[in-house]
Design a protein around this motif. Structure first.
Motif, mmCIF file in Angstrom:
data_model
loop_
_atom_site.group_PDB
_atom_site.id
_atom_site.type_symbol
_atom_site.label_atom_id
_atom_site.label_comp_id
_atom_site.label_asym_id
_atom_site.label_seq_id
_atom_site.Cartn_x
_atom_site.Cartn_y
_atom_site.Cartn_z
ATOM 1 N N GLY A 212 0.818 -1.217 0.000
ATOM 2 C CA GLY A 212 0.000 0.000 0.000
ATOM 3 C C GLY A 212 0.850 1.264 0.000
ATOM 4 O O GLY A 212 0.510 2.251 -0.659
ATOM 5 N N THR A 215 2.131 1.846 -3.445
ATOM 6 C CA THR A 215 1.033 2.316 -4.300
ATOM 7 C C THR A 215 0.716 3.784 -4.040
ATOM 8 O O THR A 215 0.458 4.559 -4.972
ATOM 9 C CB THR A 215 -0.213 1.454 -4.073
ATOM 10 O OG1 THR A 215 0.102 0.069 -4.293
ATOM 11 C CG2 THR A 215 -1.331 1.852 -5.011
ATOM 12 N N ILE A 216 0.751 4.177 -2.770
ATOM 13 C CA ILE A 216 0.498 5.584 -2.427
ATOM 14 C C ILE A 216 1.583 6.476 -3.015
ATOM 15 O O ILE A 216 1.304 7.572 -3.542
ATOM 16 C CB ILE A 216 0.418 5.740 -0.897
ATOM 17 C CG1 ILE A 216 -0.844 5.045 -0.368
ATOM 18 C CG2 ILE A 216 0.409 7.212 -0.501
ATOM 19 C CD1 ILE A 216 -0.935 5.005 1.141
ATOM 20 N N HIS A 220 0.941 9.483 -5.540
ATOM 21 C CA HIS A 220 1.251 10.845 -5.093
ATOM 22 C C HIS A 220 2.266 11.529 -6.002
ATOM 23 O O HIS A 220 2.043 12.666 -6.445
ATOM 24 C CB HIS A 220 1.781 10.808 -3.664
ATOM 25 C CG HIS A 220 2.166 12.168 -3.141
ATOM 26 N ND1 HIS A 220 1.231 13.133 -2.822
ATOM 27 C CD2 HIS A 220 3.383 12.735 -2.907
ATOM 28 C CE1 HIS A 220 1.849 14.224 -2.408
ATOM 29 N NE2 HIS A 220 3.162 14.014 -2.444
#
Length: 351
Positions: A212, A215-216, A220
């Motif tokens: 996660g 992925t962030i 971003h």
């Protein structure tokens, strides 16, 4: 006769005494435009020609400059014919080849200082974009590999945890011992399957968090989108440079309008980078090289070979070996060969 003897009358005074077997570039550097003009005036009577059609000293200087910087353009656009005594078919063929060359019709053969500086500025912009594109691609690849590896390890650990859960009754009290040797060190480790289960449970909690997090970071920083934008604009810069050098529309006007059009298009590309979230400060990394490093023709050629065609420059040892082999091909065993090296057809990449 040797090239040195054949061109002796056109060289500056004292030049023919400095070499034994000069290269074509050395002979071109020693050519004297005034001696060439004197030879033309002796061999050809131009008294019947109008002033605007006579060959001038500036024409001789311009021809020598073209053959130095753009030998292929000189070969294709300059020919000597004798329509009165020469063969008709040979004359027509030579003139046809000269007029049909893609170099014919160029607005300016002589590269001005502004023209050269503008092309070098475009190549420097391309170098910054190309290097930034490589950085973005590395980071994008790293994030994608991080997400994929986290999910893969999570799947493997989950399957192994389920397997241990079914075998817990049989292997719970068994102790495993591992021994490894590292140089002169002996490493020993003992563990039970219950301890492995605790480790797997912790990993199954952490690995989704890592996936996660990666992925962030992707969402971003938008590394993939920035790489695509920089990569496309870098290719557009190359396209604009070659359109500008080839006088292809929209660069089919005079030198001044062409230069202003190229500047406008380069500025528009930089604005597109700003709109994509890439600031100009992000492109200031020159990899430890000075801003004027591409002013060297060899450095510019190596940049184009690497970033456009993927050809790396040969190492110092490889280059010396190539020079040695080339020298052995010209200077035979006795050292008396007058083998003529072909003119090195490496055009001026800013002309």
């Amino acid at each position: 006769p040797s090239p040195l003897m054949a061109s002796k009358q056109f060289l500056v005074d004292g030049a023919n005494t400095r070499w034994f077997n000069p290269s074509p570039n050395e002979l071109l550097q020693a050519m004297s435009p005034s001696k060439i003009m004197n030879y033309v005036e002796r061999e050809f009577d131009s008294s019947g020609m109008v002033d605007g059609e006579r060959l001038l000293l500036s024409d001789a200087v311009g021809l020598i400059d073209i053959v130095k910087r753009r030998p292929q353009a000189f070969k294709e656009t300059v020919c000597v014919v004798d329509p009165l005594k020469g063969n008709f078919d040979d004359t027509v063929n030579a003139v046809t080849v000269a007029l049909s060359s893609n170099h014919t019709g160029a607005k300016e053969f002589s590269t001005t200082v502004v023209h050269r500086a503008l092309v070098l500025k475009a190549w420097r912009l391309h170098r910054k974009l190309a290097r930034k594109s490589v950085q973005f691609r590395k980071w994008a690849t790293l994030l994608v590999v991080g997400v994929a590896l986290s999910l893969l390890l999570e799947t493997v650990f989950a399957i192994y945890a389920v397997f241990l859960a079914f075998q817990k009754a049989d292997f719970n009290e068994i102790t495993y011992e591992l021994t490894a040797f590292l140089f002169n060190l002996k490493l020993e480790m003992a563990f039970r399957l219950s301890e492995v289960v605790h480790f797997l449970n912790g990993a199954l909690l952490l690995l989704p968090l890592f996936a996660g997090l990666f992925t962030i970071l992707q969402a971003h920083f938008q590394v993939s989108q920035k790489w695509a934008t920089v990569h496309v604009i870098a290719n557009q810069v190359v396209s604009e440079i070659y359109h500008f050098l080839g006088n292809v529309p929209p660069y089919n006007c005079g030198p001044g309008p062409n230069q202003r059009e190229l500047m406008r298009r380069l500025q528009d590309m930089i604005k597109k980078l700003s709109n994509a979230g890439i600031q100009e400060d992000d492109l200031m990394d020159n990899g430890g090289e000075s801003e004027d490093s591409l002013s060297d023709p060899k450095a510019l050629e190596e940049h184009i070979d690497y970033y456009l065609y993927g050809i790396k420059a040969p190492s110092c040892c490889a280059q010396r070996c190539q020079d040695l082999l080339a020298m052995l091909g010209v200077y035979r065993l006795a050292g008396l060969s007058w083998a003529w090296q072909p003119l090195n057809d490496k055009p001026d990449l800013t002309a």
